[in-house]
Design an enzyme around this catalytic site. Structure first.
Site, PDB file in Angstrom:
ATOM      1  N   LYS A 272       0.815  -1.183   0.066  1.00 53.35           N
ATOM      2  CA  LYS A 272       0.102  -0.092   0.003  1.00 53.35           C
ATOM      3  C   LYS A 272       1.094   1.177   0.043  1.00 53.35           C
ATOM      4  O   LYS A 272       2.011   1.244   0.685  1.00 53.35           O
ATOM      5  CB  LYS A 272      -0.850   0.082   1.083  1.00 53.35           C
ATOM      6  CG  LYS A 272      -1.969  -1.036   0.986  1.00 53.35           C
ATOM      7  CD  LYS A 272      -3.139  -0.701   0.260  1.00 53.35           C
ATOM      8  CE  LYS A 272      -3.814  -1.974   0.250  1.00 53.35           C
ATOM      9  NZ  LYS A 272      -3.505  -3.000  -0.902  1.00 53.35           N
ATOM     10  N   ASP A 273       0.303   2.419  -0.451  1.00 52.12           N
ATOM     11  CA  ASP A 273       0.992   3.560  -0.604  1.00 52.12           C
ATOM     12  C   ASP A 273       1.416   4.191   0.629  1.00 52.12           C
ATOM     13  O   ASP A 273       0.750   3.893   1.447  1.00 52.12           O
ATOM     14  CB  ASP A 273       0.216   4.419  -1.309  1.00 52.12           C
ATOM     15  CG  ASP A 273       0.079   4.284  -2.976  1.00 52.12           C
ATOM     16  OD1 ASP A 273       0.907   3.212  -3.369  1.00 52.12           O
ATOM     17  OD2 ASP A 273      -0.835   4.663  -3.414  1.00 52.12           O
TER      18      ASP A 273
END
Length: 621
Positions: free
Chosen positions: A256-257
């Protein structure tokens, strides 16, 4: 550090390998015969007299050359026992030969057993006595559960370090080493001994455990991780420290970012749900929360993710200059266009890191080419910024002093510190760099290789669309399954478009796929296929098998659709009454617009790419 040279051909010990030190030896009969009847009997029962004699002669020749410190010039470098069709018999012979002659190794070739000199044995003899080398290789081959092997006490720290390096470098995936202090009774001084033991699960390789005792009833706890403005690996490193486990005990289905509020499913090994609940308050300070905590039966794997949901706010929207259309109309038109036509399924920029000098794909290419040291140096290349992290990296490139760099590297840089600690222990050599990469979990090592294959895919799709546009042509690859929502579909579902099918426009552009590099893919049979081969030549990968055995990385490759559509897309335009935008050369205040947009994407599709397509509003015409 050499011990007395003993012809260990006749000094075989078959005692219990669980002894605490290397000092408990069986007596050797003084006339040069030895108590190795059991192994000799195995060899005699399986080998005819002539083969047995030739094997002994081969072993004696190798040993004599090595004892006289000469090379094996003029000697045959392998000896064939011949073909043994019975599998159990072959296994017994492999073991019997290695146990009787630990300075030899056996190799299987289509039911044939070939015997060769064990060059690692000779290398170890330069570090420890031949007696210890003999017993160490016997121990290693026996693979007795919960067994230990201990080298003789050794007061020389540099010498001990060399032994640690040798064992970890050659057999680090099978065994681990530790140093222990041992009092020397005669002098009262503490001596240090190196103990070797099999890693957990290493001796179980190839044996399928029973379902009820899978990994010795390891506990698995699933949870949802919420993090905000936090890099994935930093979050896992922090959780690992708090829970007393290692980063590779965490499993997840995708990354995930950092610059977002993200939620994702995770599983941690060896941690109870109660233990995880106990750290909830501590991790809140790090902008993390855990919830939906429960016991499960197994880990998660990369690729198990079905998709992602996004809720995004884009503030302060402005029209392009010279655009006469109403802003609301322009936004709605752009969104409907992407809804209908889809967007080019590029990997987003976060796949390649935000570094200006070095991108993750360059590190991945170095790993694929087995350039371990180059990959480490790329990883530790500083940006042109004067902050503690980049100062530490700059110092490392100038000095290659891992210990000094560690003292400069901030605690939160989990990956950098793990690599530096390993380099400090194993040295800045090609082998030391391999050990350093092993200090990162498998998911992290493969991430760099995937970054490279993703970069090539992005270049490939750009070339494909520039060359043939939206038309499906002969030699294209199409996916025949309408319900594909991930990349892991088999070759059987990929079809090569024929000349007739191309002329008849049988397929639509959204069915076209391009391969992601690996050892188990087919290439398009048109200009795009030739482009792939040219790229492999450009990057020096003509002979690459997309396997990096030294790092346990296998890259089979897969396929990716060149176009994707967002699902369940909804949006709302809102006025930001509290934001005043002054028009140039005008005193009129215009209310700024914000766009609230929600949509779902299949796994491995990037919201940033979908949004960029909406913003620029020029999808395939």
């Amino acid at each position: 550090s050499h011990g007395p040279k003993v012809n260990t051909l006749v000094k075989y010990t078959d005692g219990d390998q669980n002894h605490p030190s290397g000092s408990e030896k069986e007596d050797t009969i003084s006339d040069g015969t030895s108590k190795c009847e059991e192994k000799a009997d195995v060899l005699s029962s399986f080998l005819d007299e002539k083969t047995h004699e030739l094997l002994n002669n081969f072993a004696c020749d190798i040993k004599e050359k090595w004892l006289s410190e000469t090379e094996l010039i003029g000697l045959p470098l392998e000896f064939s026992i011949g073909r043994i069709l019975d599998k159990n018999q072959r296994a017994s012979l492999h073991s019997a030969i290695r146990q009787k002659f630990p300075f030899l190794i056996t190799v299987g070739k289509n039911s044939e057993i070939v015997v060769k000199p064990n060059l690692e044995y000779k290398e170890l003899c330069h570090l420890v006595s031949e007696e210890e080398a003999f017993d160490f290789f016997k121990y290693l081959d026996a693979k007795k559960e919960n067994s230990k092997f201990t080298f003789k006490p050794d007061a020389n720290k540099d010498h001990r370090k060399a032994v640690h390096h040798f064992v970890n470098k050659k057999f680090g995936n099978l065994v681990e080493t530790k140093s222990f202090s041992e009092m020397n009774c005669s002098t009262g001084n503490p001596n240090v001994v190196i103990t070797v033991r099999f890693r957990e699960k290493a001796h179980k390789r190839g044996k399928r455990p029973l379902p009820e005792c899978q990994e010795g009833n390891v506990i698995y706890t699933a949870f949802t991780l919420r993090k905000e403005n936090l890099e994935m690996f930093e979050a896992i490193g922090f959780l690992a420290i708090k829970l007393g486990v290692i980063p590779s005990d965490f499993s997840y289905a995708g990354l995930k970012d950092k610059k977002a509020i993200t939620y994702q499913a995770m599983v941690v090994r060896k941690v109870t749900p109660e233990r995880l609940k106990n750290i909830e308050k501590e991790i809140e300070k790090k902008r993390m929360n855990v919830f939906n905590i429960r016991s499960v039966d197994d880990s998660l794997r990369l690729g198990q993710l079905k998709g992602n949901h996004f809720d995004i706010v884009i503030r302060n929207l402005k029209k392009q200059i010279n655009d006469s259309a109403n802003l609301r109309e322009r936004v709605m038109e752009a969104i409907e266009n992407v809804k209908k036509k889809g967007f080019v399924n590029y990997y987003g920029p976060q796949r390649f890191g935000k570094g200006r000098k070095v991108h993750t794909d360059q590190i991945g290419l170095a790993l694929l080419k087995n350039e371990m040291m180059k990959a480490i140096k790329l990883f530790l290349t500083p940006e042109d910024l004067d902050d503690p992290v980049n100062r530490a990296k700059k110092y490392f490139l100038q000095t290659e002093d891992a210990k000094g760099t560690l003292s400069l590297m901030p605690e939160f840089k989990v990956r950098e510190r793990a690599l530096l600690e390993a380099l400090h222990r194993f040295g800045m050599t090609e082998e030391g760099c391999i050990q350093a990469w092993f200090s990162l979990p498998h998911s992290m090592r493969i991430f760099y290789v995937h970054a490279y294959t993703s970069k090539i895919w992005n270049e490939a799709v750009s070339y494909r669309l520039a060359t043939y546009g939206a038309r499906v042509v002969e030699g294209d690859l199409v996916c025949l399954d309408e319900d594909i929502d991930d990349e892991n579909f088999p070759n059987s579902k990929v079809h090569l478009v024929t000349e007739e099918e191309g002329s008849a426009n049988m397929y639509a552009i959204h069915q076209v796929v391009l391969p992601i590099l690996g050892y188990n893919i087919q290439y398009p049979k048109n200009k795009v296929g030739q482009w792939y081969h040219d790229i492999l030549s450009r990057d020096g990968l003509q002979t690459c098998r997309f396997k990096v055995p030294t790092l346990k990385l296998n890259v089979p490759g897969c396929y990716r659709q060149i176009l994707k559509h967002p699902r369940n897309l909804s949006y709302q335009l809102m006025e930001d009454h509290d934001i005043d935008v002054k028009m140039k050369g005008s005193h009129i205040d215009e209310t700024a617009l914000s766009l609230l947009i929600s949509f779902d994407l299949d796994a491995s599709c990037y919201a940033t790419v979908c949004l960029k397509e909406i913003m620029k509003h020029d999808v395939l015409n």
